[in-house]
Structures are given as structure tokens and as C-alpha cells.
Motif scaffolding. Structure first.
Motif, PDB file in Angstrom:
ATOM      1  N   PHE A   1      29.015  46.443  40.533  1.00 15.35           N
ATOM      2  CA  PHE A   1      29.999  46.253  39.469  1.00 15.35           C
ATOM      3  C   PHE A   1      29.843  44.876  38.831  1.00 15.35           C
ATOM      4  O   PHE A   1      29.663  43.874  39.519  1.00 15.35           O
TER       5      PHE A   1
ATOM      6  N   PHE B   1      32.232  42.742  36.106  1.00 19.69           N
ATOM      7  CA  PHE B   1      33.512  42.824  35.414  1.00 19.69           C
ATOM      8  C   PHE B   1      33.573  41.812  34.276  1.00 19.69           C
ATOM      9  O   PHE B   1      32.905  40.783  34.292  1.00 19.69           O
TER      10      PHE B   1
ATOM     11  N   ALA C   1      36.007  39.848  33.743  1.00 15.79           N
ATOM     12  CA  ALA C   1      36.592  38.603  34.247  1.00 15.79           C
ATOM     13  C   ALA C   1      35.827  38.050  35.452  1.00 15.79           C
ATOM     14  O   ALA C   1      36.367  37.258  36.218  1.00 15.79           O
TER      15      ALA C   1
ATOM     16  N   HIS D   1      35.427  38.117  38.417  1.00 13.29           N
ATOM     17  CA  HIS D   1      35.935  38.419  39.756  1.00 13.29           C
ATOM     18  C   HIS D   1      35.111  37.783  40.857  1.00 13.29           C
ATOM     19  O   HIS D   1      34.744  38.439  41.827  1.00 13.29           O
TER      20      HIS D   1
ATOM     21  N   LEU E   1      34.967  35.104  44.010  1.00 13.92           N
ATOM     22  CA  LEU E   1      35.945  34.496  44.916  1.00 13.92           C
ATOM     23  C   LEU E   1      35.955  32.995  44.661  1.00 13.92           C
ATOM     24  O   LEU E   1      34.912  32.353  44.695  1.00 13.92           O
TER      25      LEU E   1
ATOM     26  N   ARG F   1      25.490  39.436  42.430  1.00 16.33           N
ATOM     27  CA  ARG F   1      26.269  40.089  43.478  1.00 16.33           C
ATOM     28  C   ARG F   1      26.182  41.615  43.343  1.00 16.33           C
ATOM     29  O   ARG F   1      26.093  42.345  44.321  1.00 16.33           O
TER      30      ARG F   1
ATOM     31  N   GLU G   1      41.527  39.477  28.952  1.00 19.38           N
ATOM     32  CA  GLU G   1      41.408  39.977  30.315  1.00 19.38           C
ATOM     33  C   GLU G   1      41.741  41.460  30.274  1.00 19.38           C
ATOM     34  O   GLU G   1      42.460  41.918  29.383  1.00 19.38           O
TER      35      GLU G   1
ATOM     36  N   ARG H   1      43.611  40.580  43.676  1.00 17.29           N
ATOM     37  CA  ARG H   1      42.326  40.712  42.974  1.00 17.29           C
ATOM     38  C   ARG H   1      41.159  40.569  43.930  1.00 17.29           C
ATOM     39  O   ARG H   1      40.166  41.283  43.825  1.00 17.29           O
ATOM     40  N   GLU H   2      41.310  39.606  44.843  1.00 17.84           N
ATOM     41  CA  GLU H   2      40.247  39.433  45.833  1.00 17.84           C
ATOM     42  C   GLU H   2      40.085  40.708  46.649  1.00 17.84           C
ATOM     43  O   GLU H   2      38.958  41.145  46.933  1.00 17.84           O
TER      44      GLU H   2
ATOM     45  N   LEU I   1      38.329  43.267  44.601  1.00 19.53           N
ATOM     46  CA  LEU I   1      36.899  42.968  44.482  1.00 19.53           C
ATOM     47  C   LEU I   1      36.171  43.326  45.778  1.00 19.53           C
ATOM     48  O   LEU I   1      35.118  43.970  45.762  1.00 19.53           O
TER      49      LEU I   1
ATOM     50  N   ALA J   1      35.747  46.904  45.920  1.00 15.72           N
ATOM     51  CA  ALA J   1      34.745  47.388  44.969  1.00 15.72           C
ATOM     52  C   ALA J   1      33.341  47.221  45.528  1.00 15.72           C
ATOM     53  O   ALA J   1      32.488  48.073  45.338  1.00 15.72           O
ATOM     54  N   VAL J   2      33.112  46.117  46.240  1.00 12.84           N
ATOM     55  CA  VAL J   2      31.749  45.895  46.742  1.00 12.84           C
ATOM     56  C   VAL J   2      31.537  46.513  48.115  1.00 12.84           C
ATOM     57  O   VAL J   2      30.502  46.278  48.729  1.00 12.84           O
TER      58      VAL J   2
ATOM     59  N   LEU K   1      42.156  45.388  41.239  1.00  6.78           N
ATOM     60  CA  LEU K   1      41.239  44.624  40.387  1.00  6.78           C
ATOM     61  C   LEU K   1      41.933  44.163  39.110  1.00  6.78           C
ATOM     62  O   LEU K   1      41.539  43.178  38.506  1.00  6.78           O
TER      63      LEU K   1
ATOM     64  N   GLU L   1      47.011  40.354  38.166  1.00 10.14           N
ATOM     65  CA  GLU L   1      46.854  39.022  37.562  1.00 10.14           C
ATOM     66  C   GLU L   1      46.647  38.007  38.668  1.00 10.14           C
ATOM     67  O   GLU L   1      47.277  38.064  39.687  1.00 10.14           O
TER      68      GLU L   1
END
Lengths: 305, 394
Positions: free
Chosen positions: A93, A95, A97, A99, A101, A160, A294, B300-301, B304, B307-308, B391, B394
């Protein structure tokens, strides 16, 4: 081309959300095949179902109807952990934004998917470093996201996405948060990786000129595919590089699509337009400028802006 | 995800929010520290009391009317000095028999006065109860036989009445009758908050005359050896029952007293630990709360990571470990704080404190358990988050 097995195959896929008791049809029967090495642009106005489709293609979500096969596996037959493994092994993926860390170095960000694959720390670092080298960030391994420019951050995100050697790279407005020069460079990188490694690239974009560079362009509106230019320019996997229109990149205007977005549904699928139930929010995001926003939230399929 | 990796991620997350982690831990630290401290005080008190009871002298047998049990009312003693003579005949050695008849009385010397306990005793008391004198001499057989008005003062009484004078040879007035001070006890200190030096010993005969009574409250016998102590007690009780058929008598040993006291203090320690446990519980709720905040903040973390390829379990374990890490680090710190405070209290205050391994193990175990219990809900919530929704957060 038709000889290789599809990376992703969607047959009459639909996705209905229940929001406060109201059914919202985000996708209403989409059929689509993504083959290894494809370069697909997914375009359409806000609320057309692009993002919903992307989430389905990426195994982040499941269809409520139809059949979706990713990497040879029927998504409806998979448990959440199996879905996670499927994402890890077959999908990358990118994105809008980024994303990444925060407080985590570039190399560790890139290595993250390998963590969930049980790869040893040393191997993770080696592979992540090599991947960063391929995206031109071999000298930025230990920088953190806040020490890097937007373009660099998106390159880290691309690294990534590819470190697991997936078959499909799903990019949701990958240049949306970047200025046009940087955006063009990121786009070129994606195209180069697509050409070099044979990873299928499926990209949501608002930018018609960006979309024009893809081998194949799928246009969505109101939860259905209204145009799929699958047939014509398939045979040139390597040479889909740089159409002349894109060279003066700074002048590329991303607004062309979004500006006309809300006005369009009057077309052939007009009868279905209202049925998607996207009422008050529609006009707002769609002309706010595709390159700065966003992803929205709350609505199931407006993430793509 | 490998577990070592999960630990590292959890540690990183705590480091990223140092202040918040520290404040969250503080709740656990205070909880664990108070458990350790209060259990130490309870244990220390118990040990101290046990030492003091043992310090009364070994092989001690206390003979009193009524039953010695928690919750029974005291019985008016029918015992007199004639009974003491009878007991002495059973024991066979007058040196091993002591008596007491005690009452509160005001002791005066000049302008000073002190409300204290006056004990009428035999001259055998120091031998039977292992008491020693700081100054002067103790009562003699002659003092007892002749009801001589002489007194041996406890350390506190001596200080109260004669702060700047040598009490030996001075007059004290007990319940209006003058006695001459012949000795002062070596100090014993406190026991359960009671000043054991707040007493005056006078001949039992003089005390009986003072209060106009023939009775004695109880008889203490020092048995020749531990093996025959129970048998001796039975013989004494049998003799007393023969002389007073209407009254029940008990002969209790030091071990029995220790047992009763130990039970009481054990309950006390348990109650203290439970009260401290409540603060640990509150600390756990704080952990749960902050973990929920953390899950929300890092939605969000989480998206993510999912997602991975993170499975729901990977995410759950990550957050659970974070909670457990919070409480165990807090637990170890709290243990150190509790032990340190207990040692200080023991050294600097009259309250005794003793560290026991079980209390440390318990505190650590409970804090780890608190992390698991209060971490499960936030962890499950994190694990179940829909990646698409996450994801977009905010």
C-alpha cells in the motif's frame, strides 16, 4: 498477457455499508481483473467508490456481494488473520498521507511489514536498506519521517510497500500531498518499479494527466465502472514511461477532475446517483483541491478525495 | 510477530510518552509500595509482639479464671493467696510461682502525679517473668510477708515522678497510701502502643490491703521444662477446680498466647494489605484508561500495521504488553519504594516493619496481573479495529 493468472479478480463485487441503520451502496457490481505487471489508473469523482474498491482490492475490507479473489484466494473464505497474511504477502500500500510511523527511522519503517512475516531483525534491516537504495534513499536509512521531505517520505512508504515483493502495489493518490515536481518524481519512481519488478500498479488519482500515463484507465462513478480502457495499450510493459504531456510537470493541473466531479453524475448512470446516499458531504471535498487534502473520514468511500 | 519484537515495540511506545507513562505508573507504584509497606508494618508488629511474649520467659504458664479466648468476658477472680499456696504445693517450688493483683491508681510524689498500674506481686516475679532492675533492689519475701509499703517503679513512672531526682528512698503515694521506692525497673519499651514501663510493683499483701480485697487476679508458673508444661497446667487447673467448683480455670502457655495474638495480627495485616490493594486497583484502572487513550491516539498506526500484515492478535499482544510493561515497571519501582520506606520507618520510628518475600512476590504478581486484566480490554479494542476505519482516523 491473458496467459498469466490474475493477481486480483473481482466479479460483480458490491459493498454496502450500514450507517446509522441506513444502507449505503458504495460499490454496486464491479468486475475487474488486475494482472501481474498491469499499470492501472483508477479515476472518478469523490464518492464514486474508488477508495472502497481500493480497500477491497487490497484485502482491507470484504465485499458484501460478488466474488473477490486476491492472489488466488477467495477473500470471503478467509478469516481476519488470514486476510492479514494475504495483505502482507501479496499487497503493497502507498497512501496519500504516507502513513509512516513517527519517531521511527526510515529503515525501520520500511522493515515493518517484514516484522509481521517473522523475518529476523538483521535480515529485515538488510532488505529494507536495499529497498531504500532502490528508491534512491540509500543515504537516509536512519532519518526519521520528520527529518525528511514529503517526497522522501513517500519514497520510504513506497519502499515499505515493495519490501515484501508483493504482486500488486495499491497507491491511493500517492502524489496528492506533494507538489507537482516532487509528485512527478514519485510517479516516475512508481512507474519504474512497475516496469522493473513486474509488480502491478493500481493507482487512484484525480489527476487526468497522471491517469493518462497509465496503460489502463478505469473510470468509476456512483459505485460502478463506467469506462475501462483495458484493451488498447497493454503490450508495452517497459515503455509506458513519459508521455510528452507530463514533461512540463509543474503546469499539470490536478483540479481538472475534481472540479467537474460533482457535476458529472448527470450522465448515463444518473438514476443511480442518488442511490449511493452520499448526501451533504459530496460537494465539500470535491473541489477543495486534490493535491492538499487528507483522506476524509466517516463516509465509507470518500477517502480517495 | 515475534514476542521479543513486541516487547521492543511496547517499550518504544512507553518511551515516546515518558511523562504520561510515568504518571500512569505512579498509580501502580503507590499501590504496590503501600502494599509492601503496610504488610511490612503488620509483619513487623507481629514479630515484635511475638518476641515480647517470648521475652516473658520460656515455659511460662498463666493460670486465670475463665476461658482464654478472643471475645469472652473477663471473670471476677475467686482466687486468693490460699489458692496460690495450693498451686505452689502442686508445682513443688515456690520460686516458680508468681501472682498479680492489679489496678489502676494515681501515683504521687510531691507535686507530680502519674496515673499508672499498680501490681501486687510476690518476690518471685523477676525470676518468673525475666525482669531486671536498673537501680535498687526488688521486693523480698519479707516485704511480702510483712505487707511492707515498698515499691519498685517502672521506668516511665520513675521518669514522670522523679524527672530530676534519684527516686530511690523517696516516698510515693499510691491511692493515698505512702510507699517507699526501693528499685526501678530496666525499661522494656512499648508493645502494640502500650507502655510496658508504666507500672509500679508492690507486695501483693500491701496491694490487697490497699484495695481492701483478698483476691488475686492470676497466677503465673514457670514450668521446669517444656515437655511437662501441659501436664503441669492440667494438674494446677484440677486443683483449682477442686477448691472452686463453681469457676472454670484456664492454664495457657506462651505458645497459646502467641497463637491468639498471631491470629489477631494476621487479620490486621490482611486488612492493611487489602486496603493497600484498593489503591493498586485504582492504579490498574488508571492503566486501563491510559491504554484506551493510547489505542485511540495510535489508531492510524494500528491501521497501518494492519494494512502491512499485522494480525488482530499481533496488535492485541502489542498493546497488552504495553500495559503489562507499565504495571511491572511500576510494580518493581513500587517494591523498591515500599521496601525503602519500610526500612526507614523501622529505623526512624517506633513502628516496627519487616520485609517478607511473600509480600514482594505477591505485590509483583498482582501488578503484572493488573496489567493483564486492565490491558485486555484496550488491547482487544485495538486488535479488532477495522483497518479501513483506522487508516482514516485523524
Amino acid at each position: 498477457m491473458t496467459g498469466s493468472p490474475p493477481a486480483i479478480e473481482a466479479v460483480d463485487v458490491s459493498r454496502t455499508y450500514q450507517l446509522d441503520g441506513v444502507s449505503v451502496e458504495a460499490l454496486r457490481g464491479v468486475s475487474l481483473t488486475v494482472r501481474p505487471g498491469d499499470y492501472v489508473a483508477l479515476v472518478g469523482p469523490s464518492g464514486s467508490g474508488k477508495s472502497t474498491l481500493m480497500h477491497l482490492l487490497g484485502g482491507l475490507d470484504r465485499p458484501t456481494g460478488g466474488r473477490l479473489v486476491i492472489g488466488g484466494r477467495d477473500v470471503n473464505a478467509l478469516s481476519p488473520p488470514e486476510m492479514a497474511t494475504l495483505r502482507n504477502e501479496t499487497i503493497g500500500f502507498v497512501f496519500q498521507a504516507f502513513h509512516l510511523l513517527p519517531r521511527t527511522s526510515a529503515v525501520e519503517n520500511v522493515a515493518l511489514p517484514l516484522v509481521y512475516r517473522g523475518v529476523s531483525a538483521r535480515q529485515r534491516r538488510e532488505r529494507a536498506a536495499a529497498m531504500l537504495g532502490r528508491v534512491g534513499l540509500g543515504h537516509r536509512l536512519d532519518h526519521r519521517p520528520n527529518q525528511m521531505s514529503g517526497g522522501e517520505q513517500q519514497r520510504v512508504a513506497i519502499a515499505r510497500a515493495l519490501v515484501t515483493e508483493p504482486t500488486v502495489l495499491l497507491a491511493d493518490e500517492p502524489t496528492g500531498n506533494l507538489d507537482s515536481v516532487t509528485g512527478a518524481a514519485v510517479l516516475e519512481l512508481l512507474e519504474r518499479l512497475n516496469a522493473e519488478s513486474g509488480v502491478a500498479l493500481v493507482m487512484v488519482t484525480h489527476d487526468q494527466e497522471v491517469a493518462a500515463r497509465a496503460q489502463r484507465r478505469i473510470t468509476m462513478r456512483d459505485g460502478v465502472v463506467v469506462a475501462d480502457s483495458a484493451a488498447h495499450d497493454r503490450p508495452l510493459p517497459v515503455d509506458h514511461g513519459r508521455p510528452e504531456t507530463l514533461v512540463p510537470a509543474p503546469s499539470a493541473e490536478p483540479r481538472s477532475v475534481s472540479g467537474s466531479g460533482p457535476g458529472h453524475p448527470s450522465g448515463g448512470s444518473g438514476g443511480a446517483a442518488g442511490a449511493t446516499g452520499r448526501l451533504p458531504r459530496e460537494p465539500g471535498p470535491s473541489h477543495a483541491g486534490a493535491d492538499t487534502r487528507e483522506p476524509g473520514r466517516g463516509e465509507p468511500e470518500d477517502g480517495a478525495t | 510477530m515475534r514476542i521479543a519484537e513486541a516487547w521492543r515495540v511496547a517499550l518504544d511506545a512507553l518511551r515516546a510518552n515518558r511523562l504520561r507513562s510515568a504518571l500512569t505508573m505512579l498509580g501502580v507504584i503507590i499501590g504496590v509500595a503501600s502494599v509492601v509497606l503496610l504488610v511490612a508494618i503488620g509483619t513487623g508488629t507481629k514479630q515484635q509482639v511475638e518476641q515480647q511474649v517470648e521475652g516473658l520467659g520460656s515455659n511460662l504458664l498463666l493460670v486465670v479464671p475463665g476461658k482464654i479466648e478472643v471475645g469472652t468476658a473477663p471473670v471476677v477472680s475467686p482466687l486468693t493467696l490460699k489458692d496460690v499456696d495450693a498451686v505452689t504445693r502442686v508445682v513443688g517450688d515456690p520460686e516458680r510461682v508468681a501472682v498479680t493483683v492489679a489496678s489502676g491508681a494515681t501515683a504521687r510524689a510531691g507535686a507530680r502525679s502519674d496515673f499508672t498500674t499498680v501490681q501486687g506481686v510476690l518476690e518471685t516475679t523477676p525470676a518468673v517473668f525475666t525482669r531486671s532492675l536498673a537501680r535498687g533492689r526488688y521486693l523480698t519475701g519479707t516485704d511480702v510477708d510483712t505487707s511492707r509499703r515498698v515499691a519498685v517503679l517502672g521506668d516511665s513512672v520513675a521518669r514522670a515522678l522523679f524527672p530530676d531526682r534519684d527516686p530511690l528512698g523517696q516516698q510515693v503515694t499510691l491511692a493515698g497510701v505512702r510507699f517507699r521506692v526501693i528499685g526501678v525497673f530496666a525499661p522494656l519499651g512499648q508493645s502494640l502502643g502500650v507502655d510496658r514501663d508504666d507500672e509500679v510493683h508492690v507486695p501483693v499483701t500491701a496491694a490487697q490491703r490497699l484495695w481492701g480485697t483478698q483476691r488475686v487476679d492470676g497466677i503465673a508458673v514457670k514450668a521446669p521444662d517444656r515437655e511437662r508444661i501441659d501436664e503441669l497446667g492440667e494438674r494446677i487447673v484440677a486443683e483449682l477446680n477442686r477448691r472452686h467448683p463453681d469457676t472454670e480455670f484456664s492454664a495457657v502457655t506462651q505458645q497459646q498466647i502467641l497463637g491468639v495474638l498471631g491470629d489477631i495480627l494476621g487479620v490486621l495485616t490482611g486488612v492493611l494489605a487489602a486496603i493497600a490493594g484498593i489503591s493498586l486497583l485504582v492504579g490498574g484502572v488508571g492503566v486501563s484508561n491510559i491504554m484506551l487513550v493510547s489505542v485511540r491516539e495510535r489508531t492510524r498506526e494500528i491501521g497501518l500495521r494492519k494494512a502491512v500484515g499485522a494480525r488482530p492478535r499481533d496488535i492485541g499482544v502489542q498493546f497488552l504488553l504495553e500495559a503489562v510493561l507499565l504495571t511491572t515497571i511500576g510494580g518493581v519501582t513500587g517494591m523498591a519504594l515500599g521496601v525503602g520506606t519500610a526500612l526507614l520507618v523501622d529505623a526512624l520510628s517506633p513502628i516496627p516493619a519487616a520485609i517478607t518475600w511473600w509480600s514482594l512476590a505477591l505485590a509483583f504478581g498482582v501488578s503484572a496481573a493488573v496489567g493483564i486484566v486492565f490491558g485486555v480490554v484496550p488491547a482487544q479494542r485495538a486488535g479488532r479495529l477495522d483497518p479501513v476505519v483506522a487508516l482514516r482516523a485523524e
